[in-house]
Design a protein around this motif. Structure first.
Motif, PDB file in Angstrom:
ATOM      1  N   UNK A 262       0.819  -1.207   0.000  1.00 40.19           N
ATOM      2  CA  UNK A 262       0.000   0.000   0.000  1.00 40.19           C
ATOM      3  C   UNK A 262       0.851   1.254   0.000  1.00 40.19           C
ATOM      4  N   UNK A 263       1.910   1.225   0.799  1.00 37.55           N
ATOM      5  CA  UNK A 263       2.813   2.384   0.842  1.00 37.55           C
ATOM      6  C   UNK A 263       3.461   2.611  -0.522  1.00 37.55           C
ATOM      7  N   UNK A 264       3.863   1.506  -1.142  1.00 33.51           N
ATOM      8  CA  UNK A 264       4.549   1.626  -2.435  1.00 33.51           C
ATOM      9  C   UNK A 264       3.600   2.124  -3.519  1.00 33.51           C
ATOM     10  N   UNK A 265       2.333   1.770  -3.368  1.00 32.62           N
ATOM     11  CA  UNK A 265       1.334   2.262  -4.313  1.00 32.62           C
ATOM     12  C   UNK A 265       1.245   3.788  -4.216  1.00 32.62           C
ATOM     13  N   UNK A 266       1.251   4.284  -2.984  1.00 35.66           N
ATOM     14  CA  UNK A 266       1.222   5.727  -2.772  1.00 35.66           C
ATOM     15  C   UNK A 266       2.473   6.387  -3.354  1.00 35.66           C
ATOM     16  N   UNK A 267       3.623   5.776  -3.054  1.00 32.27           N
ATOM     17  CA  UNK A 267       4.882   6.327  -3.554  1.00 32.27           C
ATOM     18  C   UNK A 267       4.893   6.352  -5.086  1.00 32.27           C
ATOM     19  N   UNK A 268       4.291   5.332  -5.655  1.00 32.00           N
ATOM     20  CA  UNK A 268       4.233   5.247  -7.103  1.00 32.00           C
ATOM     21  C   UNK A 268       3.407   6.398  -7.692  1.00 32.00           C
ATOM     22  N   UNK A 269       2.374   6.813  -6.960  1.00 35.03           N
ATOM     23  CA  UNK A 269       1.612   7.976  -7.421  1.00 35.03           C
ATOM     24  C   UNK A 269       2.510   9.201  -7.529  1.00 35.03           C
ATOM     25  N   UNK A 270       3.528   9.251  -6.670  1.00 37.43           N
ATOM     26  CA  UNK A 270       4.470  10.372  -6.690  1.00 37.43           C
ATOM     27  C   UNK A 270       5.596  10.151  -7.691  1.00 37.43           C
ATOM     28  N   UNK A 410      -3.458  13.941   0.805  1.00 32.13           N
ATOM     29  CA  UNK A 410      -2.860  15.155   0.231  1.00 32.13           C
ATOM     30  C   UNK A 410      -2.920  15.112  -1.290  1.00 32.13           C
ATOM     31  N   UNK A 411      -2.582  13.968  -1.857  1.00 35.09           N
ATOM     32  CA  UNK A 411      -2.579  13.860  -3.317  1.00 35.09           C
ATOM     33  C   UNK A 411      -3.983  13.997  -3.892  1.00 35.09           C
ATOM     34  N   UNK A 412      -4.956  13.401  -3.214  1.00 28.15           N
ATOM     35  CA  UNK A 412      -6.333  13.527  -3.690  1.00 28.15           C
ATOM     36  C   UNK A 412      -6.798  14.980  -3.657  1.00 28.15           C
ATOM     37  N   UNK A 413      -6.489  15.629  -2.548  1.00 24.36           N
ATOM     38  CA  UNK A 413      -6.892  17.029  -2.408  1.00 24.36           C
ATOM     39  C   UNK A 413      -6.195  17.898  -3.469  1.00 24.36           C
ATOM     40  N   UNK A 414      -4.908  17.623  -3.677  1.00 22.58           N
ATOM     41  CA  UNK A 414      -4.162  18.383  -4.676  1.00 22.58           C
ATOM     42  C   UNK A 414      -4.768  18.173  -6.064  1.00 22.58           C
ATOM     43  N   UNK A 415      -5.166  16.938  -6.340  1.00 23.51           N
ATOM     44  CA  UNK A 415      -5.764  16.649  -7.645  1.00 23.51           C
ATOM     45  C   UNK A 415      -7.090  17.374  -7.828  1.00 23.51           C
ATOM     46  N   UNK A 416      -7.877  17.368  -6.781  1.00 24.84           N
ATOM     47  CA  UNK A 416      -9.171  18.059  -6.846  1.00 24.84           C
ATOM     48  C   UNK A 416      -8.963  19.537  -7.173  1.00 24.84           C
ATOM     49  N   UNK A 417      -8.020  20.135  -6.469  1.00 20.66           N
ATOM     50  CA  UNK A 417      -7.793  21.567  -6.699  1.00 20.66           C
ATOM     51  C   UNK A 417      -7.183  21.833  -8.069  1.00 20.66           C
ATOM     52  N   UNK A 438      -4.067  15.903 -16.727  1.00 18.64           N
ATOM     53  CA  UNK A 438      -3.276  17.091 -16.416  1.00 18.64           C
ATOM     54  C   UNK A 438      -3.316  17.377 -14.919  1.00 18.64           C
ATOM     55  N   UNK A 439      -4.489  17.252 -14.336  1.00 18.46           N
ATOM     56  CA  UNK A 439      -4.629  17.520 -12.898  1.00 18.46           C
ATOM     57  C   UNK A 439      -3.756  16.571 -12.082  1.00 18.46           C
ATOM     58  N   UNK A 440      -3.701  15.314 -12.495  1.00 16.77           N
ATOM     59  CA  UNK A 440      -2.860  14.353 -11.782  1.00 16.77           C
ATOM     60  C   UNK A 440      -1.392  14.747 -11.866  1.00 16.77           C
ATOM     61  N   UNK A 441      -0.958  15.128 -13.054  1.00 21.01           N
ATOM     62  CA  UNK A 441       0.438  15.533 -13.236  1.00 21.01           C
ATOM     63  C   UNK A 441       0.753  16.785 -12.417  1.00 21.01           C
ATOM     64  N   UNK A 443      -0.788  17.855  -9.739  1.00 18.60           N
ATOM     65  CA  UNK A 443      -0.881  17.592  -8.308  1.00 18.60           C
ATOM     66  C   UNK A 443       0.382  16.924  -7.768  1.00 18.60           C
ATOM     67  N   UNK A 444       0.812  15.846  -8.403  1.00 19.24           N
ATOM     68  CA  UNK A 444       1.989  15.147  -7.875  1.00 19.24           C
ATOM     69  C   UNK A 444       3.230  16.016  -8.005  1.00 19.24           C
ATOM     70  N   UNK A 445       3.318  16.765  -9.103  1.00 26.49           N
ATOM     71  CA  UNK A 445       4.478  17.629  -9.304  1.00 26.49           C
ATOM     72  C   UNK A 445       4.527  18.716  -8.247  1.00 26.49           C
ATOM     73  N   UNK A 446       3.368  19.295  -7.961  1.00 28.90           N
ATOM     74  CA  UNK A 446       3.322  20.393  -7.001  1.00 28.90           C
ATOM     75  C   UNK A 446       3.693  19.920  -5.600  1.00 28.90           C
ATOM     76  N   UNK A 447       3.192  18.749  -5.235  1.00 27.95           N
ATOM     77  CA  UNK A 447       3.497  18.220  -3.910  1.00 27.95           C
ATOM     78  C   UNK A 447       4.996  17.959  -3.774  1.00 27.95           C
ATOM     79  N   UNK A 448       5.574  17.353  -4.779  1.00 29.07           N
ATOM     80  CA  UNK A 448       7.013  17.093  -4.734  1.00 29.07           C
ATOM     81  C   UNK A 448       7.808  18.387  -4.667  1.00 29.07           C
ATOM     82  N   UNK A 449       7.435  19.320  -5.519  1.00 30.70           N
ATOM     83  CA  UNK A 449       8.237  20.537  -5.611  1.00 30.70           C
ATOM     84  C   UNK A 449       8.246  21.315  -4.305  1.00 30.70           C
ATOM     85  N   UNK A 450       7.098  21.363  -3.643  1.00 31.67           N
ATOM     86  CA  UNK A 450       7.039  22.127  -2.401  1.00 31.67           C
ATOM     87  C   UNK A 450       7.978  21.582  -1.347  1.00 31.67           C
TER      88      UNK A 450
END
Length: 603
Positions: A262-270, A410-417, A438-441, A443-450
């Motif tokens: 499960x953790x790796x699935x989350x990491x994979x989203x990133x 966090x990722x879900x919320x980022x995607x929604x926004x 596009x929203x997925x890209x 969201x994950x990019x923004x979370x990483x960058x911050x």
RNA sequence: GGGCGAUUAGGGUAGUCUGGAUAUCCUUCCGGCUUUCGGAGCCGGAGACGUGGGUUCGAAUCCUGCAUCGCCCGCCA
């Protein structure tokens, strides 16, 4: 600007010597100029005043005159430098923008733009290695994001990299999880948690085992705190696992593997993936831990405690504090986590010539102890990148106390926004599916960058508003600049031009030899000119935020250029502007990828 | 008690190793760009080096005292 420095150093030795300055005294004084208008390289002349018995202002002016004379007789240097000026005791050098362009082209338009040549180095980077006891949360994210970014940066610069995850499959945390799953029913768990004031699990994650099983882990921790019998039972399980008891290790694995997945699935989203997973227990089973223990007993630092426990006395190695002892074998003869870690490091060294660990600052002492012990058994110490913790405004994050922000949330919320933002801008012209991608890209990019944009050693407080910021210094800003460059490309192709032929033509004609008098073009060229230096600097110092800063600067310079200089206008393509656009696009794309930002072509 | 790290405008942050000019960038606030290759952008203005000493021609940067915050000093992981 390293190249500019080299050119200046190689040419001016004689001139400077003629003025009484040997190379030692001036070369190390060369610094980057502070203001762009002051040039690229500056030489402060204050320290020369004493030796030459003259005022810095006079020295700078005299040197300036001499260098100008030299320049007029040397075509190499004349090509390199636009001017030399003496200002307030500084000697300022401005690179010729065409010369900077010489450094950038033609490589900047090739497929290897912004990429290092294969170095032949094998680098093993171990990161994340979080205990598989619950969902991946934001507190753990700094390790994974920093680690994965280092992996990507090292690959970009040309190293062969292995990304490694150390699975703690025999510790107390896994022991608790395993005991809980074997001894508690679902209703027990929920009753215990609700009594402790821990709220119910989010139904969105009902099918994700990391989110499910962590409830058992938390419940067991609560029970354990006032039932010493449970503590004893868990302790017994952990002891058996340390002896390599196969059935216990097997039940541990059954408990943690779905959590880890499960953790790796989350990491994979990133966008975070690993090449290898290594379980701690393997070093007990294969005997390397016992080997390490007997080797350590030969160390001059070795000593024994009253009950037969073994340790290294590290006071002579500069370790200070209440206890300077590093225990590697318990009184009952068993090994400790750190002992296994030493075996693990030896194993890692067999596969690489550079070893990098990413660790939280709480591991500093431990890491130093392991490094000393490694040297005692004849191994090298690893390079270690430490980072300060991410905390919540309410305090430290803790899986055990359920005080966390889950990365999935966090990722879900980022995607929604992000989806909201995309819809607002493109909703009328773009289909749902594309907007979601596009929203997925974004969201994950923004979370990483911050997370990557801040120096690792700085404390970091997680705030939703900042994590979800899509403006200013952010991933979407970089991505947007990149999409602009892509849009120009599309437009030119759409209009029927052969864009590759045009680029080829621009390179052949060396169109950068005739530059218009434009501040934004000069600014962009300077940003491009220092791109590779910034990459090398960030990699060598293990400080990815330095490269993030470069990309922001490049994107910003590109945006200024974009505003002032159309590449395509009235059916005509400006070859110079096309080259500038193309190299910017390539640098941004490879740079973004190296930071885990997805350089999509439209957004 | 000791060790390590941090402290920069209202908020966030770069620069500190290797001292040098007017301290970076974002956000915020104020004023412009009425979008003709995509404005998630661009241009201009306002606002900061925790504190006391010291070294130096010159200190955000080096040394030192103090303050505040974080982490660590387990035969846990």
């Amino acid at each position: 600007m390293q190249e500019l420095k080299r050119v200046i150093e190689s040419h001016l030795g004689e001139v400077m010597a003629g003025q009484g300055l040997d190379s030692q005294s001036w070369i190390q004084m060369l610094v980057a100029a502070r203001e762009p208008a002051q040039g690229d390289i500056a030489l402060p002349c204050f320290s020369f005043a004493k030796v030459l018995k003259q005022s810095p202002v006079e020295i700078a002016e005299r040197l300036c005159t001499e260098i100008e004379t030299y320049m007029s007789q040397n075509s190499d240097l004349e090509r390199t430098l636009l001017w030399v000026k003496a200002v307030n005791g500084y000697l300022n050098f401005m690179a010729d923008p065409s010369w900077i362009a010489d450094q950038v082209f033609p490589e900047g338009c090739s497929d290897d733009a912004g990429r290092g040549k294969p170095s032949g180095h094998k680098v093993l980077i171990e990161h994340t290695s979080a205990n598989p006891n619950g969902p991946f949360h934001v507190g753990r994210a700094r390790n994974a994001i920093l680690g994965d970014t280092l992996v990507r940066l090292h690959r970009l610069i040309g190293h062969e990299v292995m990304a490694e995850y150390y699975v703690d499959d025999m510790g107390k945390q896994v022991g608790i999880l395993s005991w809980a799953l074997d001894n508690l029913e679902h209703d027990d768990v929920e009753r215990i948690l609700s009594q402790a004031g821990i709220e119910a699990a989010d139904q969105r994650w009902a099918n994700k085992q990391d989110h499910q099983r962590v409830r058992w882990y938390q419940a067991a921790n609560i029970l354990k705190s006032d039932d010493s019998e449970i503590d004893a039972k868990v302790g017994e399980l952990v002891r058996l696992s340390e002896e390599g008891d196969e059935s216990v290790l097997e039940s541990f694995r059954t408990a943690y593997q779905p959590v880890l997945d499960g953790m790796l699935e989350t990491l994979s989203r990133l966008g975070i993936e690993y090449d290898t997973f290594t379980e701690e227990s393997r070093f007990v089973i294969d005997g390397s831990v016992s080997e390490i223990m007997s080797k350590l007993e030969d160390s001059p630092l070795h000593d024994t405690a009253e009950n037969g426990a073994h340790y290294l006395e590290l006071e002579s190695k500069g370790v200070k504090g209440k206890s300077t002892r590093f225990y590697f074998r318990r009184g009952d003869g068993s090994s400790l986590y750190a002992t296994r870690d030493i075996a693990y490091h030896q194993w890692k060294w067999n596969q690489c010539d550079r070893l990098i660990n990413v660790l939280g600052e709480d591991h500093k002492l431990q890491s130093m102890q392991v490094s000393i012990a490694l040297q005692e058994v004849g191994s090298k110490a690893p390079e270690v990148v430490f980072y300060a913790f991410i905390k919540l405004p309410e305090g430290k994050m803790s899986t055990r106390r359920a005080n966390v922000v889950f990365m999935d949330d966090l990722l879900d919320e980022a995607e929604t926004r992000a989806l909201e933002a995309v819809k607002q801008l493109r909703g009328s012209e773009m289909d749902e599916k594309r907007m979601q991608e596009i929203a997925t890209a974004v969201a994950t990019s923004a979370v990483r960058f911050n997370i990557i944009n801040v120096a690792p050693e700085k404390g970091f407080t997680f705030r939703w508003e900042e994590a979800l910021n899509f403006e200013g210094d952010s991933a979407p800003f970089l991505m947007y600049s990149h999409t602009r460059a892509c849009a120009i490309r599309r437009r030119i192709i759409q209009d029927g031009h052969d864009i590759d032929a045009l680029i080829e033509q621009g390179l052949e004609e060396q169109v950068w030899n005739q530059l218009p008098d434009s501040p934004s073009i000069v600014a962009l060229l300077r940003a491009l000119g220092r791109h590779n230096d910034a990459l090398a600097g960030a990699v060598n110092s293990h400080r990815p935020h330095l490269f993030a800063g470069q990309l922001l600067h490049l994107a910003s310079s590109f945006n200024g250029f974009y505003r002032d200089h159309p590449v395509f206008k009235d059916g005509e393509v400006s070859l110079l502007n096309l080259l500038l656009c193309e190299v910017s696009r390539r640098y941004l794309a490879t740079g973004c990828k190296a930071l885990g930002i997805i350089p999509i072509e439209e957004m």
